[in-house]
Structures are given as C-alpha cells and as structure tokens.
Design an enzyme around this catalytic site. Structure first.
Site, PDB file in Angstrom:
ATOM      1  CB  CYS A 112      -0.952  -0.034   1.087  1.00 34.69           C
ATOM      2  SG  CYS A 112      -1.930  -1.493   1.246  1.00 34.69           S
ATOM      3  CG  HIS A 248      -3.198   3.165   1.922  1.00 36.83           C
ATOM      4  ND1 HIS A 248      -3.798   2.708   1.001  1.00 36.83           N
ATOM      5  CD2 HIS A 248      -3.147   2.064   2.586  1.00 36.83           C
ATOM      6  CE1 HIS A 248      -4.251   1.323   0.971  1.00 36.83           C
ATOM      7  NE2 HIS A 248      -3.982   1.029   2.127  1.00 36.83           N
ATOM      8  CG  ASN A 278      -6.960  -1.031   1.357  1.00 35.10           C
ATOM      9  OD1 ASN A 278      -6.043  -0.816   0.415  1.00 35.10           O
ATOM     10  ND2 ASN A 278      -6.221  -1.298   2.484  1.00 35.10           N
TER      11      ASN A 278
HETATM   12  O1  UT7 Z   1      -3.448  -1.349   3.505  1.00 36.40           O
HETATM   13  C1  UT7 Z   1      -3.449  -1.862   4.938  1.00 36.40           C
HETATM   14  C2  UT7 Z   1      -4.152  -3.064   5.152  1.00 36.40           C
HETATM   15  N1  UT7 Z   1      -4.838  -3.056   6.126  1.00 36.40           N
HETATM   16  C3  UT7 Z   1      -5.555  -2.077   7.048  1.00 36.40           C
HETATM   17  O2  UT7 Z   1      -5.091  -1.053   7.060  1.00 36.40           O
HETATM   18  C4  UT7 Z   1      -6.289  -2.680   8.033  1.00 36.40           C
HETATM   19  C5  UT7 Z   1      -6.224  -2.039   9.347  1.00 36.40           C
HETATM   20  N2  UT7 Z   1      -7.136  -2.580  10.222  1.00 36.40           N
HETATM   21  C6  UT7 Z   1      -8.562  -2.151  10.268  1.00 36.40           C
HETATM   22  O3  UT7 Z   1      -8.978  -1.611   9.261  1.00 36.40           O
HETATM   23  C7  UT7 Z   1      -9.437  -2.953  11.258  1.00 36.40           C
HETATM   24  O4  UT7 Z   1      -8.641  -3.627  11.961  1.00 36.40           O
HETATM   25  C8  UT7 Z   1     -10.493  -4.167  10.776  1.00 36.40           C
HETATM   26  C9  UT7 Z   1     -11.769  -3.200   9.788  1.00 36.40           C
HETATM   27  C10 UT7 Z   1      -9.841  -4.993   9.789  1.00 36.40           C
HETATM   28  C11 UT7 Z   1     -11.325  -4.822  11.737  1.00 36.40           C
HETATM   29  O5  UT7 Z   1     -12.151  -3.757  12.544  1.00 36.40           O
HETATM   30  P1  UT7 Z   1     -11.664  -3.836  14.210  1.00 36.40           P
HETATM   31  O6  UT7 Z   1     -12.431  -2.649  14.759  1.00 36.40           O
HETATM   32  O7  UT7 Z   1     -10.372  -3.802  14.286  1.00 36.40           O
HETATM   33  O8  UT7 Z   1     -12.477  -5.058  14.557  1.00 36.40           O
HETATM   34  P2  UT7 Z   1     -11.789  -6.373  15.140  1.00 36.40           P
HETATM   35  O9  UT7 Z   1     -10.961  -7.185  14.214  1.00 36.40           O
HETATM   36  O10 UT7 Z   1     -11.350  -5.965  16.552  1.00 36.40           O
HETATM   37  O11 UT7 Z   1     -13.138  -7.349  15.626  1.00 36.40           O
HETATM   38  C12 UT7 Z   1     -14.341  -6.589  16.587  1.00 36.40           C
HETATM   39  C13 UT7 Z   1     -15.359  -7.628  16.399  1.00 36.40           C
HETATM   40  C14 UT7 Z   1     -15.104  -9.056  16.682  1.00 36.40           C
HETATM   41  O12 UT7 Z   1     -15.976  -9.572  17.291  1.00 36.40           O
HETATM   42  P3  UT7 Z   1     -15.801  -9.774  18.977  1.00 36.40           P
HETATM   43  O13 UT7 Z   1     -14.642 -10.769  18.938  1.00 36.40           O
HETATM   44  O14 UT7 Z   1     -15.742  -8.603  19.501  1.00 36.40           O
HETATM   45  O15 UT7 Z   1     -17.021 -10.759  19.396  1.00 36.40           O
HETATM   46  C15 UT7 Z   1     -14.765  -9.783  15.273  1.00 36.40           C
HETATM   47  O16 UT7 Z   1     -15.013 -11.037  15.093  1.00 36.40           O
HETATM   48  O17 UT7 Z   1     -16.058  -7.540  15.098  1.00 36.40           O
HETATM   49  C16 UT7 Z   1     -16.093  -9.240  14.491  1.00 36.40           C
HETATM   50  N3  UT7 Z   1     -16.052  -8.873  13.122  1.00 36.40           N
HETATM   51  C17 UT7 Z   1     -16.741  -8.563  12.242  1.00 36.40           C
HETATM   52  N4  UT7 Z   1     -18.078  -8.469  12.379  1.00 36.40           N
HETATM   53  C18 UT7 Z   1     -19.084  -8.297  11.440  1.00 36.40           C
HETATM   54  C19 UT7 Z   1     -14.687  -8.913  12.341  1.00 36.40           C
HETATM   55  N5  UT7 Z   1     -14.947  -8.715  11.302  1.00 36.40           N
HETATM   56  C20 UT7 Z   1     -16.143  -8.453  10.926  1.00 36.40           C
HETATM   57  C21 UT7 Z   1     -17.434  -8.254   9.837  1.00 36.40           C
HETATM   58  N6  UT7 Z   1     -18.609  -8.197  10.147  1.00 36.40           N
HETATM   59  N7  UT7 Z   1     -16.730  -8.103   8.562  1.00 36.40           N
END
Ligand code: UT7
Length: 321
Positions: A112, A248, A278
């Site tokens: 990225c 980005h 993204n």
């Molecule tokens: O270009 C560079 C590449 N990547 C990035 O920049 C990614 C950077 N990270 C992010 O954007 C975020 O970490 C994500 C969008 C990937 C995830 O968001 P988050 O707020 O960090 O969520 P999390 O991984 O902490 O998950 C929170 C909850 C979890 O459930 P519990 O354990 O709290 O019950 C996940 O299982 O949300 C759940 N979850 C979802 N729920 C519905 C994770 N993905 C999803 C989903 N839909 N797609």
C-alpha cells in the site's frame, strides 16, 4: 531537476459489489462494515480487467491529461502486489499496451506504500538527470488475493488503478520520508501460489491475504502522523501550509485518527474508500486523480501523500502541484 505531476488518470472496474452483497457471502452486515471501515462498495475486476489492463488505461488517461505522447515517456514504474503474471513485469505489459516504445520499465513492490516508493524512484531518476518523463502507476486486482470466505479481510479491499505523469522541471518542491520495518512484516502477508509447499493445496489460506487487522491499525495510526511530522519538520513547514493530506485509503477511522493526532481539520483529508474500498497501491493515485479532475489542486499548492502497508512499509511525500 525536480519532477512535477502534470497529468493524472485512473481506471475503475465496471462491476461494483456493495456491502449487502458481501453479507450474502460471509457473516457480516452493511452497518458493521460502514461503521468500522467507511467502505460502502468496492469495484471488482472482470477477467479482461487485468492489473496490466487497468494500469495501461490509467496511464493513457494520465498521458492525455498531461498532453504527452507515449513515445515521449522515458520510464514506466508500476507499483503492484497483484500482477497477473510474475514475468514479464506489469510495467513492460503497460509499455506494450500504450506504445511507450522508448520507456524503461520496472515494477515496485511496497504494497500500500507502493505509489509513494515509486514516486520517490521517479524523483531520484529525474533529480539525477537520467529521465525526464516518467509514468508512475499504482494498479491492483486484490480480488484475486482476497479470501472471500474470510470476513475480517474481504470487506476491506477492492480493485483499480491510478497513474501520474511526472515531468522534469527547474522549479518546484519535492521531499519524502520513507521507512521499511521488515521485522513486523508477518501481520500482513500473502504467499505466492507458485511455491512447492502449495503444490498439494494451491488454495491454502496462506496464498490469500492474511492480516492481523488490529496490529495494522495500531501501526498505521502511530506511524503515519509520525512520518508526516518528520517530513514537515525537515522542510521547515507547518501543517497549515499543506492544502490536502492524501492518505492511503485503508479505513476511514485511520484517516480520522491521523487528522486528530496532527490536530488538523478533517476537511483537509479527502476520502473515497466508501466507493472503492482499499485498493492498496492504487488508492493514493486514484484519489489524487479525483482531486485533480475536480479542480481542487492549483499550481503552487502543497499536498502531502502518505501511505502504509505490508512490509511493513510506510512513508510520506510532499509534492508541489
Ligand atoms: O492497507 C493496509 C491494510 N490493512 C489495514 O489498513 C487494516 C487495518 N485494520 C482495520 O481496518 C480494522 O482492524 C478492521 C476493519 C480489519 C477490523 O476492525 P476492528 O474494529 O479492528 O475489529 P476487530 O478485528 O477488533 O473485531 C471486532 C469484532 C470481533 O468480534 P468480537 O470478538 O468482538 O465478538 C470480530 O469477530 O468484530 C467482529 N468482526 C466482524 N463482524 C462483522 C470482524 N470482522 C467482521 C465483519 N463483520 N466483517
């Protein structure tokens, strides 16, 4: 000599998948995706819309915008992590497709941050007086690398390409700060499918993008403001001298957090991940093209581009329009 962007272009695949479509594929929903990422839909390349096809279309648009003929191009740099072929390079494919017969071509893999690293490479060649007209492209078909059964990654990514023509000139301002942090690289990976260990299981999870989202998030919100501040300090500039911060487009929450940490007005941080998700190395040049086509960038204005991603890699460039 200093390179100045004198034309931009982009190519967006025709088909878009909205969040509701994804909720039919994995356990997710529109509300969660919008709230946590800002993404509403993403465009998905068809079989014909390969990475090199999209890169070439973006390059043609940028050349038209710059009023430059393909045979005047000296160097083509394509930043990509999702080429349709390992060789020849995507940039050589672009050369063929656009008829840039006099260009030298190579690809840059910095995920990225790829567009920023490629822009720096262009500036280095221009600064040394080696090349005059460079086409810098970021192009990705991430839909080929995404595991469409893995909800924590598939909601984020999309396909597309953006390009900029960088032309050597006597005046202008360019500065950059970049870093690579290979020791932290395991938080965002994708193994090549052409490895012996995957002969038995070519669709192994490792051959799709794997990400520790929380770690990448933490990395981004700490390192991006840091590198922007370092760049401004080095150039003796204040943030209010910068018209836009073109970051980005990974997650809207990351953009908001960077703006807050820099104590800058969120209005100076344009976003378009709602439409495209993204698109890795393509996200910065697509957004730059949108701003340019809307007439938002005027000659002499300063803009900071900043990216982060796999590697880990991160960096920022100060450009003068
Ligand atoms: O270009 C560079 C590449 N990547 C990035 O920049 C990614 C950077 N990270 C992010 O954007 C975020 O970490 C994500 C969008 C990937 C995830 O968001 P988050 O707020 O960090 O969520 P999390 O991984 O902490 O998950 C929170 C909850 C979890 O459930 P519990 O354990 O709290 O019950 C996940 O299982 O949300 C759940 N979850 C979802 N729920 C519905 C994770 N993905 C999803 C989903 N839909 N797609």
């Amino acid at each position: 000599m200093i390179g100045r962007i004198c034309g931009t272009g982009s190519y967006i695949p025709k088909v878009a998948w909205d969040n509701n479509k994804l909720s039919e594929m994995v356990d997710t929903n529109d509300e969660w995706i919008q709230e946590r990422t800002g993404v509403v839909r993403r465009h998905i390349a068809s079989g014909e819309e390969t990475t090199s096809y999209m890169a070439a279309e973006a390059a043609k648009a940028a050349l038209a915008d710059a009023s430059l003929a393909p045979d005047e191009v000296d160097l083509i740099l394509v930043a990509t992590i999702s080429p349709e072929r390992i060789m020849p390079s995507t940039s050589c494919e672009v050369q063929k497709k656009i008829g840039a017969v006099n260009a030298t071509c190579m690809d840059v893999n910095a995920a990225c941050t790829g567009f920023i690293f490629a822009l720096n490479t262009a500036q280095a060649f221009i600064g040394q007086g080696i090349y005059k007209n460079v086409v810098v492209i970021g192009a990705e078909s991430l839909s080929n690398l995404v595991n469409w059964q893995e909800r924590s990654t598939c909601i984020l990514f999309g396909d597309g390409a953006g390009a900029a023509v960088v032309r050597a000139g006597e005046t202008g301002h360019y500065a950059q700060v970049t870093y690579s942090a290979g020791n932290g690289g395991n938080v965002l990976t994708c193994s090549s499918r052409n490895q012996k260990q995957f002969e038995e299981q070519p669709k192994a999870a490792e051959t799709y993008m794997q990400m520790d989202g929380r770690e990448v998030f933490k990395f981004a919100v700490s390192k991006v403001p840091e590198v922007i501040r370092e760049l401004l300090d080095r150039e003796g500039m204040q943030p209010d001298e910068v018209k836009y911060f073109v970051l980005h487009q990974a997650n809207e929450r990351i953009v908001r957090s960077v703006a807050k940490r820099l104590k800058e007005d969120i209005g100076k941080f344009p976003v378009n991940m709602g439409e495209y998700g993204n698109t890795s190395s393509a996200s910065i040049p697509i957004l730059l093209d949108e701003l340019n086509k809307k007439g938002e960038l005027r000659a002499g204005e300063h803009v900071i581009l900043a990216g982060f991603g796999a590697g880990l890699s991160y960096g920022a460039s100060l450009i003068q329009w």
